[in-house]
Scaffold this active site. Structure first.
Site, PDB file in Angstrom:
ATOM      1  N   ASP A 189      25.726  45.000  15.807  1.00 22.78           N
ATOM      2  CA  ASP A 189      25.819  43.583  15.497  1.00 22.78           C
ATOM      3  C   ASP A 189      24.393  43.042  15.533  1.00 22.78           C
ATOM      4  O   ASP A 189      23.570  43.522  16.309  1.00 22.78           O
ATOM      5  CB  ASP A 189      26.691  42.877  16.538  1.00 22.78           C
ATOM      6  CG  ASP A 189      26.856  41.408  16.234  1.00 22.78           C
ATOM      7  OD1 ASP A 189      27.281  41.085  15.121  1.00 22.78           O
ATOM      8  OD2 ASP A 189      26.532  40.580  17.105  1.00 22.78           O
ATOM      9  N   CYS A 219      43.729  27.022  61.119  1.00 18.94           N
ATOM     10  CA  CYS A 219      43.231  26.935  62.495  1.00 18.94           C
ATOM     11  C   CYS A 219      43.298  28.296  63.160  1.00 18.94           C
ATOM     12  O   CYS A 219      43.790  29.271  62.568  1.00 18.94           O
ATOM     13  CB  CYS A 219      44.047  25.919  63.305  1.00 18.94           C
ATOM     14  SG  CYS A 219      45.766  26.403  63.482  1.00 18.94           S
TER      15      CYS A 219
END
Length: 827
Positions: free
Chosen positions: A514, A85
């Site tokens: 890769d 709050c």
């Protein structure tokens, strides 16, 4: 133990010896793991254990060494958790404002952020964080990147302004000295008489040395107090020695060099100013990246379009981006289609088409249609923030060759002081022997005057030796080039994380790629389904897809997509087992066992596939990956898939080979398939049937055979191999960048960026070598000339200042280098 990395701006450094003194002090401090002080960026990069030390203690170490952290205020934005709050935000705000060193604090409950303006010399980030924690809330992180660099820019402008004022004041007084000295230097006439001339030289030179030159003297005094020696010590000794010849000139035949001292100081201050401006240009990379960031965003809240500051955008906010506008932050397109200019991220000028489901990068420009984009990353997690982080990391690292220059620099000033003392002694002890060189040189060097008394000649040579030596050129040679190089890389989608990669990459012998997702797009499609006798092709595909549904392999996705497209009903699995490097095994209801994998899996399970061997060989020769499917120990068929080569793979591999690099492909496929793909793309060597856990061993073997190896992979599956390689190059796509994966990170998945990385490495290191050669050559040649009395002190100072400026200017010339692949230049 919690490791923290901090970046501290330092004021008061005037040469690389200053930087080394601070670096040594930080490394000795308790809790500090690593420390690097970059003179070019005037920044300390420190990694430390925050249980033992903190930002405040590090600042104290710097101050105890005789230097200071950059004055002024800084701003930090904290993400605060636990507020429920308005009273929560007021509690935090009130506590922050009461803390000494904090000038202003505002807490926004809606965004759950606290913005704090503070004095870094009085309070550090850790103490600000503790204030929030002590009143019962959590600090979830900091978002101070933009404000940090805005503060630095303001300080930099203030430094430039002060330096410029000093230069103008010094020259306003020095120009009259030069005009007054001309008759005396050319005709030997002291106008109106020697007394007035000598008095005038002293009177005008004094304010030059002790007003604009006072900062130089202060820096020198600090260095001496802390038992170190820097460039300013040499300038102080040279100018004071010159100035102190003034008073004795009234009573003795000693030449008055007071005016020369003022000229030396003016040229020194001018050189510092030009050097600072050039360093500023070299360090603009991060600032230019920050300028790309959108300042505001239009978002939908409760069905209404609202414009908010970029800091208030939250994850899952729906942003509206109109044609010509910047996309505020990283996200996913939910509605609309358009071309997006991603050149700021990738260096690619052609717009990239975006449609619903596509990722977009914050700060890129929407060109045509209206887009609705859901925010997925904000603040420090965005692509742009990650790029800035990597550029900072590169600037906070050292190239190995720099360590040699640093060792030389650490001994440089003491050595010059010893040589200056030796010069004075030799001239006073053996004037005849040394003076003979001056007699000969006076025939063509007008400033060499062998008729002066011995003491004047000794002072002349000693002052020249002190002011001609230049450690700054050595210290700036490498970091300025690294700053410019990392900036060029960032602008072209090549992010250099560690400076040493620049040096290593230019010496690489082999680049290992890769296959899946690197050479190919990583989106395979099923091309063939072949069944054994008595089995339908649809049944082979259905069995394969039923098992593959549980796998995460890219090939599995292709089989599942194909089965879904064919409308096949998959069998439910009761058990599933992934067999690394071989395939998968599943048990369906009714205890049927299904195997999907390569020859090794079938051989281990004792399954005969000889009737399909000819088909397997044919498919593999076509560069297709084929998997065998078996049910209850009977081979029922083959499913073949092919992955499309990336658009630029062939050209990029060809250019890398042309650059003298051997290209190698690493794949888990069998040799026949691997060699077929390698032949298509032009790769010279294939390492096939390599299991994921064997990639590191293959890299090690290559290193033993050929030397330095670079590995290109996706940064996730290939992380261990990237780490083992001498240079790990991680590829990313869009906003997905694995920061920790490689030494170099490529924003796009295109192999052309590998070519850019190699060219950038070679061009950058070429500039570093040029700078180091110039710095060493200058000092090796000029210091002996000064010792022999052949260099006028003023000319010596001009040469010294020019050497530093030349090194920094040469670094900036790196921007002219074209790192684009040759095959793209004609496009």
């Amino acid at each position: 133990m919690t490791k923290q990395k901090n970046r501290i701006k330092i004021s008061g450094m005037h040469c690389t010896a200053c930087a080394q003194s601070i670096e040594k002090a930080l490394l000795k401090a308790e809790g500090v793991d690593t420390a690097l002080v970059n003179f070019a960026t005037e920044t300390a990069y420190v990694e430390y254990d925050d249980r033992i030390t903190d930002e405040k203690k590090l600042t104290d170490v710097i101050r105890d060494t005789g230097y200071d952290v950059a004055k002024g205020t800084q701003k930090v934005m904290l993400r605060v958790g636990g507020m429920t709050c308005a009273s929560c935000s007021q509690t935090i705000e009130s506590a922050l404002r009461k803390k000494k060193g904090i000038q202003e604090a505002t807490v926004n409950l809606a965004t759950e952020k606290a913005t704090v303006t503070y004095k870094p010399d009085e309070i550090g980030y850790e103490e600000i964080r503790d204030v929030v924690v002590d009143v019962g809330y959590q600090v979830l992180g900091r978002e101070d990147q933009r404000t940090k660099f805005e503060d630095e820019e303001a300080r930099e402008l203030q430094v430039f302004s002060t330096a410029k004022r000093r230069v103008l004041i010094s020259w306003a007084l020095t120009i009259p000295i030069i005009i007054w000295m001309i008759p005396e230097m050319i005709f030997g006439i002291s106008w109106p008489n020697s007394t007035v001339f000598n008095l005038g030289m002293i009177a005008i030179a004094a304010p030059v040395l002790f007003y604009p030159g006072w900062t130089t003297y202060k820096s020198a005094a600090k260095a001496i107090t802390h038992r170190t020696a820097n460039m300013d010590v040499l300038i102080m000794l040279g100018t004071l020695a010159s100035f102190l010849t003034g008073p004795p000139s009234f009573l003795t035949p000693i030449a008055n060099y007071a005016g020369v001292g003022a000229m030396i100081m003016s040229f020194h201050l001018t050189g510092r100013y030009i050097e600072a401006k050039a360093k500023g240009r070299a360090s603009q990379a991060i600032r230019r990246l920050l300028e790309l960031e959108a300042k505001t965003a239009r978002i939908l809240r409760d069905g209404e379009e609202v414009e908010v500051p970029i800091d208030e955008v939250e994850v899952n906010d729906l942003m509206i981006v109109r044609p010509g506008e910047k996309i505020p932050t990283d996200g996913v397109v939910t509605e609309g289609e358009s071309g997006v200019d991603e050149s700021m991220a990738t260096g690619e000028s052609m717009p990239v088409q975006k449609k619903p489901g596509d990722e977009v990068i914050g700060a890129t420009i929407n060109q045509r249609g209206l887009l609705k984009v859901k925010a997925t990353k904000i603040g420090k997690d965005t692509f742009l923030s990650q790029v800035i982080k990597m550029v900072e990391e590169a600037q906070g690292s050292k190239v190995p060759i720099q360590e040699f220059a640093d060792r030389v620099t650490s001994y440089f000033v003491p050595t010059v002081l010893a040589l200056a003392a030796l010069t004075l002694i030799l001239w006073l002890a053996f004037p005849g022997a040394i003076g003979g060189v001056g007699d000969w040189a006076s025939q063509f060097l007008p400033w060499v005057n062998p008729t002066l008394n011995v003491f004047s000649l000794a002072v002349f040579a000693t002052v020249a030796t002190l002011v001609i030596a230049c450690p700054c050129a050595l210290g700036l040679a490498t970091p300025t080039v690294l700053m410019v190089g990392s900036g060029i890389g960032a602008e072209n989608g090549v992010l250099i994380r560690r400076g040493e990669a620049i040096q290593t990459l230019k010496d690489i012998k082999v680049i290992v790629f890769d296959k899946t997702g690197t050479i190919t797009k990583g989106q395979p499609e099923v091309t063939d389904t072949i069944s054994a006798k008595g089995v339908q092709e649809r049944e082979v595909l259905r069995l394969a897809a039923s098992v593959e549904k549980w796998s995460e392999h890219p090939l599995a996705e292709a089989i599942i997509r194909k089965a879904e497209k064919e409308g096949l009903k998959l069998v439910k699995m009761e058990k599933f087992e992934s067999i690394t490097g071989r395939g998968i095994k599943g048990v369906v209801k009714g205890q049927s066992t299904i195997l999907v994998g390569n020859r090794k899996l079938m051989d281990e399970e004792g399954i005969d596939y000889s009737s399909l061997e000819s088909e397997l060989k044919r498919l593999e020769a076509e560069a297709k990956t084929a998997v065998l499917v078996a049910k209850n120990s009977q081979c029922v068929g083959v499913v073949a898939e092919a992955d499309t080569l990336k658009d630029d793979s062939v050209e990029a591999i060809a250019e890398l080979e042309k650059l003298g690099l051997q290209t190698t492909m690493l794949t888990g496929d069998n040799r026949r398939t691997g060699e077929a793909i390698a032949k298509k793309v032009g790769i010279s060597k294939v390492l096939a049937e390599v299991l994921p856990d064997k990639k590191v061993a293959e890299i090690q073997r290559l290193q033993e055979e050929v030397g330095l190896v670079a590995m290109v992979g996706d940064g996730i599956n290939d992380a261990p191999a990237l780490t083992q390689a001498n240079v790990g190059i991680a590829i990313g796509t869009g906003t997905d960048i694995a920061i920790e994966a490689g030494d170099v990170v490529l924003v796009r998945g295109n192999l052309s960026d590998v070519v850019k990385a190699v060219k950038l490495s070679r061009a950058t290191f070429r500039k570093i070598k040029q700078n180091l050669f110039w710095a060493f050559f200058y000092n090796i040649v000029m210091i002996p000339l000064a010792m022999l009395g052949l260099a006028h002190p003023v000319i010596a100072e001009i040469a010294m200042a020019t050497s530093s400026v030349t090194v920094v200017t040469n670094a900036n010339l790196l921007r002219r280098t074209n790192i684009q692949p040759d095959y793209s230049k004609g496009r």
